[in-house]
Design an enzyme around this catalytic site. Structure first.
Site, mmCIF file in Angstrom:
data_model
loop_
_atom_site.group_PDB
_atom_site.id
_atom_site.type_symbol
_atom_site.label_atom_id
_atom_site.label_comp_id
_atom_site.label_asym_id
_atom_site.label_seq_id
_atom_site.Cartn_x
_atom_site.Cartn_y
_atom_site.Cartn_z
ATOM 1 N N TYR A 199 0.842 -1.200 0.000
ATOM 2 C CA TYR A 199 0.000 0.000 0.000
ATOM 3 C C TYR A 199 0.873 1.245 0.000
ATOM 4 O O TYR A 199 2.073 1.192 0.256
ATOM 5 C CB TYR A 199 -0.937 0.006 1.203
ATOM 6 C CG TYR A 199 -0.280 0.356 2.522
ATOM 7 C CD1 TYR A 199 -0.410 1.632 3.061
ATOM 8 C CD2 TYR A 199 0.480 -0.586 3.224
ATOM 9 C CE1 TYR A 199 0.195 1.962 4.271
ATOM 10 C CE2 TYR A 199 1.075 -0.270 4.422
ATOM 11 C CZ TYR A 199 0.932 1.009 4.946
ATOM 12 O OH TYR A 199 1.552 1.336 6.136
ATOM 13 N N ARG B 163 8.123 4.143 -4.697
ATOM 14 C CA ARG B 163 8.207 3.152 -3.616
ATOM 15 C C ARG B 163 7.161 2.062 -3.798
ATOM 16 O O ARG B 163 7.425 0.878 -3.507
ATOM 17 C CB ARG B 163 8.049 3.835 -2.248
ATOM 18 C CG ARG B 163 8.290 2.886 -1.082
ATOM 19 C CD ARG B 163 8.300 3.605 0.244
ATOM 20 N NE ARG B 163 7.020 4.239 0.542
ATOM 21 C CZ ARG B 163 6.778 4.967 1.633
ATOM 22 N NH1 ARG B 163 7.746 5.159 2.519
ATOM 23 N NH2 ARG B 163 5.604 5.510 1.836
ATOM 24 N N ARG C 8 -7.419 -20.428 -1.937
ATOM 25 C CA ARG C 8 -6.524 -20.255 -0.801
ATOM 26 C C ARG C 8 -5.461 -21.352 -0.784
ATOM 27 O O ARG C 8 -5.749 -22.527 -0.539
ATOM 28 C CB ARG C 8 -7.300 -20.243 0.523
ATOM 29 C CG ARG C 8 -6.409 -19.822 1.684
ATOM 30 C CD ARG C 8 -7.128 -19.888 3.030
ATOM 31 N NE ARG C 8 -6.310 -19.269 4.061
ATOM 32 C CZ ARG C 8 -5.264 -19.850 4.653
ATOM 33 N NH1 ARG C 8 -4.897 -21.071 4.307
ATOM 34 N NH2 ARG C 8 -4.578 -19.204 5.581
ATOM 35 N N HIS D 230 -0.873 -21.397 -0.034
ATOM 36 C CA HIS D 230 0.264 -20.535 0.268
ATOM 37 C C HIS D 230 1.093 -20.144 -0.955
ATOM 38 O O HIS D 230 1.467 -18.971 -1.095
ATOM 39 C CB HIS D 230 1.154 -21.196 1.325
ATOM 40 C CG HIS D 230 0.603 -21.111 2.715
ATOM 41 N ND1 HIS D 230 -0.542 -21.778 3.108
ATOM 42 C CD2 HIS D 230 1.032 -20.421 3.803
ATOM 43 C CE1 HIS D 230 -0.797 -21.515 4.380
ATOM 44 N NE2 HIS D 230 0.144 -20.698 4.826
ATOM 45 N N LYS E 192 6.571 -1.983 1.955
ATOM 46 C CA LYS E 192 5.387 -1.388 2.588
ATOM 47 C C LYS E 192 4.183 -2.322 2.393
ATOM 48 O O LYS E 192 3.278 -2.066 1.590
ATOM 49 C CB LYS E 192 5.113 -0.001 2.009
ATOM 50 C CG LYS E 192 4.201 0.854 2.881
ATOM 51 C CD LYS E 192 4.165 2.285 2.376
ATOM 52 C CE LYS E 192 3.200 3.162 3.159
ATOM 53 N NZ LYS E 192 3.661 3.423 4.537
ATOM 54 N N GLU F 210 12.202 2.396 14.232
ATOM 55 C CA GLU F 210 11.335 3.473 13.764
ATOM 56 C C GLU F 210 10.068 3.485 14.599
ATOM 57 O O GLU F 210 9.872 2.643 15.481
ATOM 58 C CB GLU F 210 11.006 3.295 12.278
ATOM 59 C CG GLU F 210 10.310 1.984 11.952
ATOM 60 C CD GLU F 210 10.173 1.759 10.446
ATOM 61 O OE1 GLU F 210 10.177 2.748 9.690
ATOM 62 O OE2 GLU F 210 10.044 0.589 10.045
ATOM 63 N N LEU G 236 11.234 1.196 7.090
ATOM 64 C CA LEU G 236 10.677 1.684 5.845
ATOM 65 C C LEU G 236 11.393 2.971 5.452
ATOM 66 O O LEU G 236 11.595 3.850 6.288
ATOM 67 C CB LEU G 236 9.184 1.957 6.008
ATOM 68 C CG LEU G 236 8.452 2.389 4.743
ATOM 69 C CD1 LEU G 236 8.365 1.234 3.753
ATOM 70 C CD2 LEU G 236 7.061 2.908 5.078
#
Length: 287
Positions: A33, A52, A100, A102, A147, A180, A205
Site C-alpha cells: 500500500y 516506492r 486459498r 500458500h 510497505k 522506527e 521503511l
C-alpha cells in the site's frame, strides 16, 4: 454526496465497496500500500510515493495493476469525485483473487483499491507542546523496507502508545537500537547538536517524508549523520521528533518517563517543520 472508492476498475459508493473473500491481501496480507498526502488539492511527493509502490510490488513479485499515467488519472478522478482539498489518498495492491493456498497462484490479476479522505493538517500548536512516545520491542518480520499490508505488529505498538497516553511507539530491536515508529520515522538531536536518524535497510521503511526532510537538512546546513541510536541515547537527547506523510515533522518531548531536553520542542524540529511546510507548497506538490 457520500464518499466514493475505487475498486478494481469501478468507482463505487464507499459503503458498498467490496473485495472478494479469497483476495490474497485479506487472507495472507499478500499486498502492498501507499498513502499520499493531499495539500490544497495538490499531491505531496507523489512520484517518490509511486516509485516506492513500484519497488514494493517488485520485491513481492506482484504485477503492476496499471501504468503510472493511468494510476495518476485514477487518483485525480477519485480526489475530484470526493472533493478532497486537504487529506490523504490510500491505495492498496494485492496479488489478487485465487484459491486459498500458500504458493503464488499460477495466474493472478492484481487487485487495486483506492480511497480518499479528508484529514486536517497537524495542529501547529504542537510546536508549543510536543508529543510523547513510548518504547516497545520490535517484533516485526525481517523485510520492513517493503510497505506491506501486514501491519499487525505496528497496530499493537500504536495501540500500546494510545493506552499509555502517548502519540507514538518507538520500536526497539534486540540490540537496544530504535528502528522506527509504528507509522513514522524516528530522529534525535544529540547533546552535541548533531541530528541523527537510522540509515535505511531491511529494518525500516524508507519514508518519503524522511527523504524530503533529509534534503531540507542538507539545504539548511544542519550537522547530520545516519547511524543507529539506542533508546537510552534518545532519552538523553537534546531533541527528538518523528516524520511521516500525515504527521509532517512532529516534535517528541517525552520518551517513556524521560523528558527530552527542556521538555519543549527544539529549534531543529521547528526549523525543519517550517521548511517542510514550504516544500509542500512548492517543490513537493504536484497535480
Amino acid at each position: 454526496m457520500g464518499r466514493i472508492a475505487y475498486v478494481n476498475g469501478r468507482y463505487v459508493p464507499h459503503d458498498r465497496a467490496q473485495v472478494h473473500i479469497e483476495d490474497r491481501g485479506y487472507q495472507f496480507a499478500d499486498g502492498v500500500y501507499e498513502v499520499i498526502a493531499v495539500h490544497k488539492g495538490m499531491l505531496v511527493d507523489a512520484d517518490p510515493h509511486l516509485d516506492r509502490l513500484d519497488r514494493s510490488l517488485r520485491e513481492l513479485r506482484i504485477d503492476q495493476p496499471m501504468s503510472r499515467r493511468a494510476l495518476m488519472a485514477v487518483i485525480r478522478e477519485l480526489l475530484r469525485r470526493n472533493g478532497i482539498r486537504q487529506g490523504i489518498v490510500y491505495m492498496q495492491v494485492t496479488r489478487g483473487v485465487a484459491r486459498r493456498d500458500h504458493p503464488f497462484p499460477k495466474v493472478s490479476v492484481p487487485a487495486l483499491v483506492m480511497t480518499a479522505s479528508r484529514k486536517p493538517p497537524p495542529d501547529l500548536s504542537v510546536l508549543e507542546t510536543g508529543k510523547k512516545a513510548v518504547t516497545v520491542p520490535d517484533i516485526r518480520w525481517g523485510r520492513c523496507d517493503i510497505k506491506t499490508v501486514g501491519l499487525l505488529p505496528n497496530v499493537l505498538a500504536k495501540q500500546h502508545a494510545r493506552t499509555s497516553g502517548a502519540y507514538e511507539a518507538w520500536m526497539v530491536d534486540a540490540q537496544g537500537n530504535v528502528t522506527e515508529g509504528s507509522s513514522t520515522n524516528a530522529w534525535i538531536v544529540t547533546r552535541e547538536g548533531q541530528l541523527v536518524t537510522r540509515p535505511t535497510g531491511n529494518e525500516i521503511l524508507s519514508g518519503i517524508t524522511r527523504a524530503s526532510v533529509m534534503d531540507l537538512v542538507k539545504r539548511e546546513g544542519i550537522d547530520f549523520v545516519e547511524r543507529p541510536f539506542t533508546a537510552e541515547e534518545a532519552k538523553q537527547a537534546r531533541e527528538a521528533f518523528i516524520t511521516s506523510a500525515t504527521s509532517y515533522v512532529l516534535p517528541i518531548v517525552q520518551i517513556d518517563d524521560a523528558v527530552i531536553g527542556n521538555g519543549k520542542p527544539g529549534t531543529i524540529a521547528r526549523t525543519l517543520l517550517q521548511a517542510y511546510l514550504a516544500h509542500m507548497e512548492g517543490a513537493g506538490a504536484s497535480r
